[in-house]
Design an enzyme around this catalytic site. Structure first.
Site, PDB file in Angstrom:
ATOM      1  N   CYS A 109       0.832  -1.196   0.000  1.00  0.00           N
ATOM      2  CA  CYS A 109       0.000   0.000   0.000  1.00  0.00           C
ATOM      3  C   CYS A 109       0.878   1.262   0.000  1.00  0.00           C
ATOM      4  O   CYS A 109       1.457   1.610  -1.016  1.00  0.00           O
ATOM      5  CB  CYS A 109      -0.981  -0.028   1.167  1.00  0.00           C
ATOM      6  SG  CYS A 109      -2.347   1.144   0.992  1.00  0.00           S
ATOM      7  N   HIS A 217      -3.511  -5.331   0.327  1.00  0.00           N
ATOM      8  CA  HIS A 217      -3.007  -5.766   1.633  1.00  0.00           C
ATOM      9  C   HIS A 217      -2.973  -7.293   1.735  1.00  0.00           C
ATOM     10  O   HIS A 217      -3.888  -7.914   2.291  1.00  0.00           O
ATOM     11  CB  HIS A 217      -3.870  -5.183   2.756  1.00  0.00           C
ATOM     12  CG  HIS A 217      -3.677  -3.720   2.957  1.00  0.00           C
ATOM     13  ND1 HIS A 217      -2.765  -3.204   3.856  1.00  0.00           N
ATOM     14  CD2 HIS A 217      -4.257  -2.653   2.356  1.00  0.00           C
ATOM     15  CE1 HIS A 217      -2.802  -1.878   3.800  1.00  0.00           C
ATOM     16  NE2 HIS A 217      -3.699  -1.526   2.906  1.00  0.00           N
ATOM     17  N   GLU A 219      -1.168  -8.993   3.645  1.00  0.00           N
ATOM     18  CA  GLU A 219      -0.886  -9.424   5.028  1.00  0.00           C
ATOM     19  C   GLU A 219      -2.151  -9.789   5.793  1.00  0.00           C
ATOM     20  O   GLU A 219      -2.084 -10.508   6.803  1.00  0.00           O
ATOM     21  CB  GLU A 219      -0.111  -8.326   5.768  1.00  0.00           C
ATOM     22  CG  GLU A 219      -0.938  -7.161   6.295  1.00  0.00           C
ATOM     23  CD  GLU A 219      -1.384  -6.166   5.246  1.00  0.00           C
ATOM     24  OE1 GLU A 219      -2.121  -5.216   5.596  1.00  0.00           O
ATOM     25  OE2 GLU A 219      -0.997  -6.325   4.074  1.00  0.00           O
TER      26      GLU A 219
END
Length: 256
Positions: A109, A217, A219
């Site tokens: 990001c 994202h 993660e």
């Protein structure tokens, strides 16, 4: 050890009210692969760069609530939303050092936007205001699984780094960003594009090691998404390879 650059925010009005912060999900994306997170304070030019770089096997440049300040890409606009110039100064130094040393890194990001700025690119401050673009901002007041759920498609560049890692030409990704790449930095290669034309992933052309940035994202609950898991695993594999190379060099030095 995987480095995690921290944000620097003033959370109280006191002079001592400054805090260095990182989202816990980035920590999990490090420890979940057997690595240890090394927190890197946003000290800008005062950061002991050599100590950091000698210690890590890779760096994950995570997202943030703040935006890159326009002054770092040659714009006199005051910027939108929360700014964090200490992080800007710190990360741009770290990114350049990683590229020079061949240390693997992953930008997520804001981290991808920082990559673009380092290479002389610019950012849209409000992607949703650009004609033809989707609204890529986070959906408010919904559960995390909805806000971070797949929301739009991206097409991966055939034969690119990301395509080789994922193995598919398309993937659905989440979207929680208001800003995004406008003019692509010279020396970056487009790795993925949203159906609306917005650049969603880039890599460093001719990099010595893994050097990739994505606008989404991966993660977030990566263990439930095979494509996100592949992406993070590829980064960690590159970090392990770099660490093994460092150890080999040290052993050769000792034997000599």
């Amino acid at each position: 050890m995987i480095g995690l650059p921290l944000c620097r925010w003033q959370l109280t009005s006191r002079d001592i009210g400054w805090f260095h912060l990182v989202g816990e999900k980035y920590i999990h994306a490090v420890t979940g692969f057997g690595a240890f997170p090394l927190m890197i304070p946003a000290f800008g030019d005062d950061l002991d760069m050599d100590t950091v770089l000698d210690s890590v096997s890779g760096i994950m440049f995570g997202g943030s609530l703040s935006n890159v300040h326009p002054s770092f890409y040659g714009d006199d606009h005051p910027g939108l939303g929360l700014a964090d110039k200490p992080r800007d100064e710190t990360v741009l130094r770290l990114l350049r050092a990683c590229i020079d040393r061949g240390i693997p890194f992953l930008g997520i990001c804001r981290g991808m936007q920082e990559m673009n700025v380092l290479f002389g690119g610019t950012l849209h401050r409000e992607v949703h205001e650009v004609e033809g673009r989707l609204d890529h901002r986070e959906v408010k007041d919904v559960p995390d699984d909805v806000a971070y759920g797949p929301i739009h498609n991206v097409t991966l560049t055939e034969g690119g780094l990301l395509h080789r890692v994922i193995g598919d030409r398309e993937m659905m990704v989440n979207s929680l960003h208001g800003q995004g790449i406008d003019r692509l930095g010279e020396g970056l290669q487009v790795e993925a594009v949203c159906d609306d034309g917005q650049i969603e992933a880039v890599s460093v052309t001719g990099a010595k090691a893994f050097a990739l940035g994505v606008q989404w994202h991966p993660e977030y609950r990566y263990w439930e998404n095979p494509q996100y898991d592949k992406l993070l695993q590829a980064f960690h594999d590159a970090a392990k390879a770099y660490q093994a190379k460092k150890l080999e060099a040290r052993l050769e030095a000792v034997e000599a």
